[in-house]
Write an enzyme that holds these catalytic residues in place. Structure first.
Site, PDB file in Angstrom:
ATOM      1  N   LYS A  23       0.843   6.971   1.416  1.00  9.16           N
ATOM      2  CA  LYS A  23       0.897   6.058   0.590  1.00  9.16           C
ATOM      3  C   LYS A  23       0.761   6.682  -0.692  1.00  9.16           C
ATOM      4  O   LYS A  23       0.359   7.618  -1.107  1.00  9.16           O
ATOM      5  CB  LYS A  23      -0.385   5.098   0.519  1.00  9.16           C
ATOM      6  N   SER A  82      -5.771  -4.180   1.987  1.00  4.78           N
ATOM      7  CA  SER A  82      -4.568  -3.375   1.717  1.00  4.78           C
ATOM      8  C   SER A  82      -4.044  -2.533   2.911  1.00  4.78           C
ATOM      9  O   SER A  82      -3.165  -1.914   2.918  1.00  4.78           O
ATOM     10  CB  SER A  82      -4.384  -2.684   0.303  1.00  4.78           C
ATOM     11  N   SER A 118      -1.755  -4.092  -0.125  1.00 12.04           N
ATOM     12  CA  SER A 118      -0.639  -3.345  -0.836  1.00 12.04           C
ATOM     13  C   SER A 118       0.112  -2.072  -0.065  1.00 12.04           C
ATOM     14  O   SER A 118       1.177  -1.652  -0.473  1.00 12.04           O
ATOM     15  CB  SER A 118      -1.469  -2.580  -2.133  1.00 12.04           C
TER      16      SER A 118
END
Lengths: 95, 480
Positions: free
Chosen positions: B79, B178, B154
């Site tokens: 990420k 997330s 996210s």
């Protein structure tokens, strides 16, 4: 409902430049969200301690020591600054 | 041989039996990204050179007959709010669009010691603030199960990359769901570890009392492998803790007590989702687990409590983006000509942050400002204690808690983006876990049409192994 003046005041505290349009939108949106947060007032919090951490129960202490870093890392950090002169980071005047 | 649908162990076996080289494995995934990612848009940066140079080292080791760890040569996606030395780390924000990480996050250091292959950095909502990946300043990631839907957020890029076989596994971060919600939306496995079990050093901070890094994988086994590699106390993160050895008596499903919170099966939940979750719970019951209805009475306050605390912490954490030390800056802008320091702050942050980030900074600043601190922030911290106590009480009677990850399957792109509160409500089942600092797993247990549904398995602090074992039972059942 929060006012336009309050919205502008919060933006200033947050050091956030906002356009007129954004001020108007945030005034509305924040009011709706804060209304929803009013819910919290219903919770009975008498005799409840404020939460501080989820698993650790003690403070973590360490010596406040400066550690030497490789010159290469120092150079990389300085190079990351958008405005600089030689090995200094440049800042606009405060006043 | 298809190299892009392997688990970690399968890839490892292939490498040591010399069915394929690390270079072929890396190229297999890099090619897949080149073809597939035009459509999915999961990656912000592809680190081809880094992956191939890592692959070469592993091939050299194998050629020399050296033993390699199970993660050596495994292609991983990271990420983009986790720092990888020398690689762009944007956190999905314009304010960091050209920021090159000057060091490795502790999790990356650990994974590099295991000699993984880093394929690239994945898309996310700006600063991990969002539930759909639509708040990214750069790309709109699509759900591989249905391209008209969001991948969740996210960590939507990481989940979409795993689900579309663009990597074997990925790292995400979870502040309010997330990791779990995008894993659920894309039909893969996601683990949010106990707060503090994985070092946050080198994770771009959003809300420091809630943030936690964890794996997104295709199987429970992979999840365990990655989790074991990244966990552990780190001197560079003073909130990190050693995972205490939990006396793991022999795991028997007949002894397992599963709590099902009544507050999580409420009006407004998609009936199809409810059906899938309830049928998964039934399967455990049939195997002999005891199902016990429990109550988490303060659940209704969780969302408001979460958004107060997370935005407050975010407003403080994001104060560092000042246009002076690193990142985007208006200091030298010809157009706006900042006169003094305050101008630099205001203009840099106006131009650099997207609207959701601004909205949350505004909310947090409001909650922490004079006159409102007691009514909002302090009150929220007390409500947070109540929510944690709810779980403590429940765990006196049960070993694990089962509930949905999300009240709906993946929603359509643009469906919720115009209504911030509606978007916030999509996190309703995942946020309490962060407030209480607990570990939780998102496990795909069924589908509604093409869209996967995730079961959430919540454990006591440090009980990651138990929730993974519990999830494994379902996974094994499906493979039979």
């Amino acid at each position: 409902m929060i006012t336009k003046q309050e919205t502008e005041h919060i933006a200033k505290l947050a050091r956030l430049g906002l356009t007129k349009k954004e001020i108007g939108e945030f005034q509305k949106e924040l009011s709706v969200i804060l209304d929803y947060f009013e819910k919290l007032k219903k919770a009975d919090i008498s005799n409840v301690k404020a939460f501080s951490q989820s698993v650790l129960l003690e403070n973590v202490m360490r010596e406040d020591e400066a550690k030497k870093q490789d010159l290469e890392i120092v150079d990389r950090l300085i190079k990351a600054a958008p405005d600089r002169e030689k090995r200094y980071v440049k800042v606009k005047s405060v006043l | 041989m298809n190299l892009t649908n392997l688990t970690i162990n399968q890839a490892h076996q292939g490498l040591i039996k010399k069915q394929f080289s690390a270079n072929e494995l890396a190229r297999g995934y890099l090619d897949k990204i080149k073809k597939k990612d035009k459509e999915i848009c999961a990656f912000l940066t592809v680190t081809e050179e880094l992956a191939l140079s890592q692959a070469k080292k592993i091939d050299d080791l194998i050629a020399k007959g050296k033993e390699i760890s199970v993660l050596a040569g495994i292609p991983l996606a990271i990420k983009d709010n986790i720092l990888v030395d020398g690689v762009k780390s944007t956190a999905g924000s314009k304010i960091l669009q050209d920021y090159i990480a000057p060091y490795d996050a502790t999790v990356i250091k650990k994974l590099k010691q295991e000699k993984v292959l880093i394929l690239g950095k994945t898309n996310l909502d700006e600063f991990a603030m969002g539930s759909s990946c639509e708040n990214s300043a750069f790309k709109l990631t699509k759900n591989p199960c249905d391209l008209s839907c969001v991948p969740g957020g996210s960590s939507g890029g990481s989940a979409a990359a795993v689900a579309s076989d663009e990597c074997i596994c990925a790292l995400g971060s979870d502040t309010g769901g997330s990791i779990r919600q995008p894993a659920c939306f894309c039909g893969v496995v996601g683990l949010k570890p106990t707060y503090g079990v994985v070092s946050r050093y080198g994770l771009i901070a959003f809300a420091s009392s809630l943030d936690q890094i964890g794996p997104i994988t295709k199987t429970i086994e992979d999840c365990q492998i990655v989790f074991d590699a990244i966990k552990g106390k780190d001197l560079l993160d003073s909130t990190s803790v050693e995972n205490p050895k939990i006396q793991n008596t022999e795991y028997k499903i007949q002894n397992l007590k599963i709590g099902v919170p009544k507050e999580y099966f409420i009006k407004g939940m998609d009936t199809e989702v409810e059906k899938v979750i309830k049928s998964a719970i039934k399967k455990y019951e049939k195997l002999g687990a005891k199902i016990i209805e429990i109550s988490l009475p303060h659940t209704e306050y969780a969302l408001a409590c979460y958004y107060m605390i997370s935005t407050s912490e975010a407003s403080a954490n994001l104060a560092r983006y000042d246009g002076i030390r690193y990142g985007y800056s208006e200091a030298k802008s010809e157009k706006r000509k900042a006169k003094n320091l305050l101008d630099v702050y205001l203009q840099t942050r106006e131009q650099g942050f997207g609207s959701e980030v601004k909205r949350r900074i505004m909310l947090g600043t409001y909650a922490l400002s004079a006159g409102y601190y007691d009514a909002y922030y302090k009150r929220s911290q007390k409500v947070r204690t109540l929510i944690q106590k709810d779980f403590e009480n429940a765990f006196k009677r049960v070993d694990v808690i089962f509930c949905p990850v999300s009240p709906t399957p993946a929603f359509k792109i643009a469906e919720k983006i115009a209504d911030p509160l509606k978007m916030y409500l999509s996190d309703i089942f995942t946020i309490s876990v962060n407030l209480a600092g607990l570990p939780a797993l998102s496990l795909p247990v069924g589908k509604v049409g093409n869209l996967p549904i995730g079961l959430q398995i919540i454990g006591k602090p440090f009980d990651e192994d138990k929730i993974l074992q519990t999830g494994l039972i379902f996974e094994n059942l499906c493979q039979k």
